[in-house]
Design a protein around this motif. Structure first.
Motif, mmCIF file in Angstrom:
data_model
loop_
_atom_site.group_PDB
_atom_site.id
_atom_site.type_symbol
_atom_site.label_atom_id
_atom_site.label_comp_id
_atom_site.label_asym_id
_atom_site.label_seq_id
_atom_site.Cartn_x
_atom_site.Cartn_y
_atom_site.Cartn_z
ATOM 1 N N GLN A 177 16.964 3.267 -31.638
ATOM 2 C CA GLN A 177 17.859 2.395 -32.378
ATOM 3 C C GLN A 177 17.242 1.958 -33.702
ATOM 4 O O GLN A 177 17.944 1.763 -34.699
ATOM 5 C CB GLN A 177 18.221 1.162 -31.533
ATOM 6 C CG GLN A 177 19.130 1.465 -30.358
ATOM 7 C CD GLN A 177 19.394 0.227 -29.518
ATOM 8 O OE1 GLN A 177 18.708 -0.799 -29.668
ATOM 9 N NE2 GLN A 177 20.395 0.314 -28.628
ATOM 10 N N ALA A 178 15.904 1.800 -33.694
ATOM 11 C CA ALA A 178 15.207 1.386 -34.912
ATOM 12 C C ALA A 178 14.945 2.555 -35.846
ATOM 13 O O ALA A 178 14.415 2.366 -36.948
ATOM 14 C CB ALA A 178 13.888 0.710 -34.560
ATOM 15 N N GLY A 179 15.273 3.764 -35.405
ATOM 16 C CA GLY A 179 15.078 4.942 -36.229
ATOM 17 C C GLY A 179 13.674 5.486 -36.210
ATOM 18 O O GLY A 179 13.315 6.306 -37.050
ATOM 19 N N ASN A 180 12.857 5.068 -35.210
ATOM 20 C CA ASN A 180 11.465 5.520 -35.136
ATOM 21 C C ASN A 180 11.238 6.571 -34.055
ATOM 22 O O ASN A 180 10.088 6.897 -33.747
ATOM 23 C CB ASN A 180 10.545 4.321 -34.855
ATOM 24 C CG ASN A 180 10.573 3.299 -35.970
ATOM 25 O OD1 ASN A 180 10.719 3.669 -37.154
ATOM 26 N ND2 ASN A 180 10.465 2.020 -35.612
ATOM 27 N N PHE A 181 12.321 7.078 -33.491
ATOM 28 C CA PHE A 181 12.177 8.029 -32.387
ATOM 29 C C PHE A 181 13.309 9.039 -32.482
ATOM 30 O O PHE A 181 14.460 8.680 -32.794
ATOM 31 C CB PHE A 181 12.246 7.280 -31.045
ATOM 32 C CG PHE A 181 11.347 7.852 -29.984
ATOM 33 C CD1 PHE A 181 9.992 8.067 -30.213
ATOM 34 C CD2 PHE A 181 11.834 8.170 -28.726
ATOM 35 C CE1 PHE A 181 9.164 8.554 -29.230
ATOM 36 C CE2 PHE A 181 11.018 8.662 -27.728
ATOM 37 C CZ PHE A 181 9.660 8.865 -27.989
ATOM 38 N N SER A 182 12.982 10.282 -32.221
ATOM 39 C CA SER A 182 14.013 11.312 -32.327
ATOM 40 C C SER A 182 14.925 11.295 -31.113
ATOM 41 O O SER A 182 14.574 10.787 -30.043
ATOM 42 C CB SER A 182 13.370 12.702 -32.460
ATOM 43 O OG SER A 182 12.714 13.060 -31.248
ATOM 44 N N LYS A 183 16.092 11.887 -31.270
ATOM 45 C CA LYS A 183 17.049 11.968 -30.170
ATOM 46 C C LYS A 183 16.508 12.822 -29.021
ATOM 47 O O LYS A 183 16.734 12.527 -27.844
ATOM 48 C CB LYS A 183 18.360 12.549 -30.694
ATOM 49 C CG LYS A 183 19.464 12.576 -29.658
ATOM 50 C CD LYS A 183 20.762 13.094 -30.294
ATOM 51 C CE LYS A 183 21.884 13.096 -29.250
ATOM 52 N NZ LYS A 183 23.165 13.586 -29.842
ATOM 53 N N LEU A 184 15.763 13.877 -29.368
ATOM 54 C CA LEU A 184 15.191 14.751 -28.357
ATOM 55 C C LEU A 184 14.148 14.024 -27.514
ATOM 56 O O LEU A 184 14.155 14.116 -26.284
ATOM 57 C CB LEU A 184 14.551 15.982 -29.020
ATOM 58 C CG LEU A 184 13.813 16.942 -28.087
ATOM 59 C CD1 LEU A 184 14.768 17.522 -27.039
ATOM 60 C CD2 LEU A 184 13.149 18.057 -28.898
ATOM 61 N N ASP A 185 13.261 13.279 -28.192
ATOM 62 C CA ASP A 185 12.229 12.552 -27.456
ATOM 63 C C ASP A 185 12.833 11.484 -26.554
ATOM 64 O O ASP A 185 12.372 11.256 -25.426
ATOM 65 C CB ASP A 185 11.243 11.917 -28.430
ATOM 66 C CG ASP A 185 10.385 12.962 -29.134
ATOM 67 O OD1 ASP A 185 10.220 14.054 -28.550
ATOM 68 O OD2 ASP A 185 9.893 12.687 -30.235
ATOM 69 N N GLN A 186 13.881 10.815 -27.040
ATOM 70 C CA GLN A 186 14.535 9.802 -26.209
ATOM 71 C C GLN A 186 15.179 10.448 -24.987
ATOM 72 O O GLN A 186 15.116 9.909 -23.884
ATOM 73 C CB GLN A 186 15.593 9.046 -27.009
ATOM 74 C CG GLN A 186 16.258 7.952 -26.165
ATOM 75 C CD GLN A 186 17.559 7.470 -26.765
ATOM 76 O OE1 GLN A 186 17.996 7.956 -27.823
ATOM 77 N NE2 GLN A 186 18.198 6.516 -26.090
ATOM 78 N N ALA A 187 15.811 11.597 -25.194
ATOM 79 C CA ALA A 187 16.460 12.292 -24.084
ATOM 80 C C ALA A 187 15.431 12.704 -23.033
ATOM 81 O O ALA A 187 15.698 12.644 -21.827
ATOM 82 C CB ALA A 187 17.229 13.507 -24.595
ATOM 83 N N ARG A 188 14.278 13.121 -23.472
ATOM 84 C CA ARG A 188 13.218 13.511 -22.534
ATOM 85 C C ARG A 188 12.788 12.315 -21.670
ATOM 86 O O ARG A 188 12.621 12.433 -20.458
ATOM 87 C CB ARG A 188 12.027 14.070 -23.300
ATOM 88 C CG ARG A 188 12.248 15.490 -23.827
ATOM 89 C CD ARG A 188 11.104 15.914 -24.707
ATOM 90 N NE ARG A 188 11.262 17.309 -25.140
ATOM 91 C CZ ARG A 188 10.527 17.886 -26.079
ATOM 92 N NH1 ARG A 188 9.571 17.178 -26.691
ATOM 93 N NH2 ARG A 188 10.735 19.141 -26.414
ATOM 94 N N GLU A 189 12.583 11.167 -22.334
ATOM 95 C CA GLU A 189 12.179 9.988 -21.584
ATOM 96 C C GLU A 189 13.278 9.540 -20.625
ATOM 97 O O GLU A 189 13.004 9.126 -19.488
ATOM 98 C CB GLU A 189 11.823 8.845 -22.540
ATOM 99 C CG GLU A 189 10.607 9.105 -23.405
ATOM 100 C CD GLU A 189 9.353 9.291 -22.575
ATOM 101 O OE1 GLU A 189 9.229 8.654 -21.502
ATOM 102 O OE2 GLU A 189 8.484 10.079 -22.992
ATOM 103 N N GLN A 190 14.527 9.628 -21.083
ATOM 104 C CA GLN A 190 15.639 9.241 -20.220
ATOM 105 C C GLN A 190 15.781 10.194 -19.037
ATOM 106 O O GLN A 190 16.072 9.767 -17.910
ATOM 107 C CB GLN A 190 16.936 9.219 -21.040
ATOM 108 C CG GLN A 190 18.131 8.643 -20.294
ATOM 109 C CD GLN A 190 17.965 7.179 -19.962
ATOM 110 O OE1 GLN A 190 17.352 6.439 -20.733
ATOM 111 N NE2 GLN A 190 18.497 6.756 -18.814
#
Length: 494
Positions: free
Chosen positions: A205-218
Motif C-alpha cells: 500500500q505504501a508502494g515499497n513492495f511489488s505485487k509479486l512479492d506480496q502475492a508470494r507472502e500471501q
C-alpha cells in the motif's frame, strides 16, 4: 411267554472309575498368573483381570491417580493394561481353555435307564441299564494331557496379546505427543506467516513492495493456514486413538499429556544375536511350538483309536417273573466295515503338517521382523541424533546471525521471518525423527518378545533355525504315528 432282555451296560472299568475319581479342578488364578508375570518381567507393568465390582473399583481408583498428572509414556501403557476392554475380553480365553482342561480331566457321566413292563399273562419284566463310554475312560489321561498343553498355549497367546496392547498404547502415545507438538509449531508458523503477509500488504500500500512479492507472502500464509488445520486434526485423531487404547471415556478423556517426547538416549546400544534371542523369547513362537506338539499328540491318539471308535462293556441284571434274576455281561464294539478310520487319520496328518509349516513360517517372519525393526531402530536413532547435534544447532546459529544483521539494518524483516519459519521447520523435523526413534524402539521390543535384551543376554541365547532339517516334515517323510516331534530350530545363520 416271550423273553425280553433289557441290557444293562456298565463299564468294566468301575474299579478304574473309583481310582480315577479325583477330578480335575479349576486353578485359583485361572491361568492369569502367567500373564501378570509376563507384564511384570518384560515391561515392568501390572496386568489386572477384572472379575468383580471390587476389581472394577480398584482399577478406577488407580486409573484416576494416574490421570491426575500429565501422562508419561509408561503411565499410558499402564492405563491401557488396566482399562482396555478388548484386552479384558482376550483374558476370557483363559477361562474357556481351562474349562476344556477341567472337562477333559473328568470322568464321563454314566447313563442309567430303568424300564418296567407287564405282559398280558401277568408276567413282570424289569430292566436296569447302566452305560459308560469305556474308551473315553481309557483315553482320559491322554486327552487331559492334550488339553493341558492347549491351556499352556492359551496362556502364552493371552500374554502375547497383552504385550501387543502395551506396544500399541506406547505407539499411540508417541504419535499423540508428537502430533500435539507439531500442531503447536504449525501455529507458530501460521503466526509468522500472518505477520509477514500483513507487513507485505502494508508495504504494498505504501508502494515499497511489488505485487509479486506480496502475492508470494500471501500464498505462503494461505498454505500455512491449511497446514495448521491439518496438523490440528492429526493431533485430535492421534489423541483419540490413544484414548481408545487406554479404554477411557467420559471425564477421563480430559487427561493431559507431557509437553514433549522423552529425550533421545545418550547412546544407542549395539545389540547382537537378536534373532536367536527372539526365537527363545517370543511368546507367539512358543505358543506355535505347543500347538504343533498338541496336534502331534492328537495324531497319536487318532492312530490308537483308529479301529475302535466305541467300546462299551456292560453288566447284565435283568428280572422276569418266571425266571427271576439273570446276570452276565455284554461287550459292544463298533465294527469297522465301512469306515476304517482312515479319514480321521488323514485329517490329523494334514492338520499336523499345516501346524508344522505355520510354525516354520512364524519363525521365518519373526527373524525378518527382527532384522527390519533393528535396522529402523539404528537408523532412526542416528537420524534423530544428527538433527539434535547438527541441524538444529546450525539453524539456531543462523538465526542468531540474522538477528544481529537485522539489528544492524543489514537484512530485512522478511528474511528474519523466513528464517524463523525455517528454524521451526528444523525443530519439526527433529520432532519427527524423535518420534520415529521411539516408534522404532517399540517395534523392536515387540519383535523381540516385549523388551530389549540385557547386556550379554542376546549373545547367550542359543541360535536356532525355524525348522530342523532332521524333522521328517521337512524331508517329506511320513509323519510319525506314536510320538511325532514338533519342529525345532538349530543354529543361526544356516
Amino acid at each position: 411267554m416271550k423273553k425280553r432282555f433289557i441290557v444293562t451296560r456298565i463299564s468294566a472299568g468301575v474299579a478304574a472309575m473309583v481310582l480315577l475319581a479325583g477330578c480335575t479342578t479349576f486353578s485359583k488364578d485361572g491361568g492369569f498368573n502367567a500373564v501378570s508375570s509376563t507384564a511384570s518381567e518384560r515391561i515392568g507393568k501390572d496386568a489386572v483381570i477384572v472379575r468383580t465390582d471390587a476389581d472394577r473399583e480398584s482399577v478406577a481408583k488407580r486409573t484416576q491417580t494416574l490421570l491426575e498428572k500429565p501422562l508419561s509414556m509408561d503411565d499410558a501403557v499402564q492405563v491401557a493394561l488396566l482399562n482396555n476392554r478388548g484386552l479384558q475380553a482376550s483374558y476370557a480365553e483363559l477361562g474357556l481353555s481351562e474349562a476344556d482342561l477341567v472337562q477333559a480331566g473328568r470322568l464321563p457321566n454314566p447313563g442309567f435307564t430303568f424300564s418296567r413292563t407287564r405282559a398280558s399273562n401277568g408276567d413282570l419284566s424289569i430292566g436296569r441299564m447302566f452305560s459308560a463310554n469305556v474308551l473315553a475312560i481309557l483315553t482320559l489321561p491322554v486327552a487331559a494331557h492334550i488339553e493341558a498343553r492347549r491351556f499352556e498355549q492359551t496362556k502364552l497367546e493371552t500374554a502375547d496379546a497383552m504385550l501387543k496392547v502395551a506396544a500399541d498404547a506406547r505407539r499411540a502415545y508417541v504419535e499423540a505427543v508428537a502430533s500435539e507438538q507439531a500442531a503447536k509449531y504449525a501455529e507458530q508458523v501460521g503466526d509468522s506467516a500472518e505477520a509477514s503477509a500483513e507487513l507485505a500488504r502494508r508495504m504494498r500500500q505504501a508502494g515499497n513492495f511489488s505485487k509479486l512479492d506480496q502475492a508470494r507472502e500471501q500464498a505462503f500464509y494461505a498454505d500455512a493456514v491449511a497446514q495448521q488445520a491439518r496438523a490440528r486434526q492429526q493431533a485430535v485423531a492421534a489423541r483419540e486413538k490413544l484414548t481408545r487404547m487406554m479404554g477411557l471415556w467420559g471425564a477421563q478423556t480430559e487427561y493431559q499429556l507431557r509437553d514433549r517426547l522423552p529425550d533421545l538416549p545418550k547412546d544407542r546400544p549395539d545389540l547382537k544375536g537378536l534373532e536367536s534371542y527372539a526365537m527363545r523369547n517370543r511368546l507367539d513362537i512358543q505358543a506355535a511350538k505347543l500347538r504343533t506338539q498338541g496336534v502331534a499328540s492328537s495324531l497319536g491318539l487318532s492312530q490308537a483309536t483308529r479301529f475302535i471308535n466305541a467300546l462299551d462293556v456292560g453288566y447284565l441284571n435283568n428280572y422276569e417273573t418266571d425266571k427271576g434274576h439273570e446276570h452276565g455281561y455284554e461287550i459292544s464294539v463298533e465294527v469297522p466295515i465301512f469306515d476304517f478310520g482312515s479319514v480321521r487319520v488323514a485329517r490329523a496328518r494334514a492338520t499336523y503338517m499345516r501346524s508344522v509349516n505355520q510354525l516354520a513360517q512364524t519363525a521365518i517372519d519373526a527373524r525378518s521382523e527382527v532384522r527390519e525393526s533393528y535396522s529402523a531402530y539404528a537408523t532412526s536413532y542416528d537420524v534423530a541424533k544428527h538433527y539434535r547435534d547438527e541441524v538444529v544447532p546450525l539453524r539456531k546459529a543462523i538465526s542468531d546471525e540474522l538477528l544481529l544483521r537485522y539489528n544492524g539494518m543489514l537484512t530485512s524483516v522478511f528474511e528474519l521471518l523466513a528464517d524463523s519459519r525455517e528454524q521451526i521447520g528444523a525443530v519439526n523435523a527433529y520432532i519427527d525423527a524423535l518420534k520415529d526413534y521411539w516408534l522404532a524402539e517399540t517395534n523392536l521390543q515387540q519383535a523381540l518378545g516385549g523388551r530389549l535384551p540385557q547386556a550379554g543376554e542376546a549373545q547367550a541365547a542359543k541360535a536356532e533355525l525355524p525348522l530342523n532339517e532332521t524333522d521328517p516334515a521337512a524331508q517329506g517323510a511320513p509323519v510319525p504315528v506314536k510320538q511325532p516331534s514338533a519342529p525345532t530350530t538349530t543354529s543361526e545363520g544356516n
